[in-house]
Write a protein that holds these residues in place. Structure first.
Motif, PDB file in Angstrom:
ATOM      1  N   GLY A   1      -1.699   2.673   3.083  1.00  0.00           N
ATOM      2  CA  GLY A   1      -2.315   3.242   1.904  1.00  0.00           C
ATOM      3  C   GLY A   1      -2.729   4.678   2.113  1.00  0.00           C
ATOM      4  N   THR A   2      -2.070   5.347   3.047  1.00  0.00           N
ATOM      5  CA  THR A   2      -2.400   6.735   3.321  1.00  0.00           C
ATOM      6  C   THR A   2      -1.133   7.538   3.523  1.00  0.00           C
TER       7      THR A   2
ATOM      8  N   TYR B   1       0.842  -1.188   0.000  1.00  0.00           N
ATOM      9  CA  TYR B   1       0.000   0.000   0.000  1.00  0.00           C
ATOM     10  C   TYR B   1       0.880   1.241   0.000  1.00  0.00           C
ATOM     11  N   PRO B   2       0.507   2.263  -0.778  1.00  0.00           N
ATOM     12  CA  PRO B   2       1.335   3.478  -0.842  1.00  0.00           C
ATOM     13  C   PRO B   2       1.174   4.337   0.411  1.00  0.00           C
ATOM     14  N   GLY B   3       2.192   4.376   1.214  1.00  0.00           N
ATOM     15  CA  GLY B   3       2.193   5.231   2.389  1.00  0.00           C
ATOM     16  C   GLY B   3       1.757   4.522   3.655  1.00  0.00           C
ATOM     17  N   LEU B   4       2.119   5.140   4.779  1.00  0.00           N
ATOM     18  CA  LEU B   4       1.869   4.551   6.080  1.00  0.00           C
ATOM     19  C   LEU B   4       1.844   5.652   7.125  1.00  0.00           C
ATOM     20  N   THR B   5       0.910   5.553   8.049  1.00  0.00           N
ATOM     21  CA  THR B   5       0.870   6.399   9.241  1.00  0.00           C
ATOM     22  C   THR B   5       0.637   5.470  10.422  1.00  0.00           C
ATOM     23  N   ALA B   6       1.456   5.598  11.460  1.00  0.00           N
ATOM     24  CA  ALA B   6       1.307   4.752  12.642  1.00  0.00           C
ATOM     25  C   ALA B   6       1.617   5.564  13.887  1.00  0.00           C
TER      26      ALA B   6
END
Length: 102
Positions: free
Chosen positions: A96-97, A76-81
């Protein structure tokens, strides 16, 4: 000024490595910064500050790299954690974000 992390047991570097390992990306592609619980609550629509205290600071990890979940082969394009540095617990992850917490 960044929120204080004086009681953290999980460092920014450790968080970066955890994200890289968990989501199959290079650690150099992960950005980690402090995030106040008030900012997290506002962005995520939660109310953790009421239960954990408003002085709590979290680690926000973001990446524009293609991330992969622990199970499956889809990337998935991108990641926030978001991690709790005191416990090392993953509180939030979105693949995906590229949406950033402000």
């Amino acid at each position: 000024m960044a929120p204080s992390l004086s009681n953290a047991t999980l460092t920014a570097e450790q968080t970066q490595q955890l994200i890289a390992t968990r989501f199959h990306i290079n650690a150099e592609q992960v950005n980690v910064r402090a995030l106040s619980i008030a900012d997290y609550d506002k962005a995520a629509g939660t109310n953790l500050g009421e239960h954990w205290g408003t002085a709590l600071t979290l680690w926000l990890a973001t990446s524009a790299a293609d991330a992969q979940a622990e199970k499956g082969d889809t990337r998935y394009p991108g990641l926030t954690a978001v991690y709790d540095p005191a416990s090392g617990q993953l509180l939030h992850a979105a693949l995906g974000t590229r949406r950033a917490f402000k």
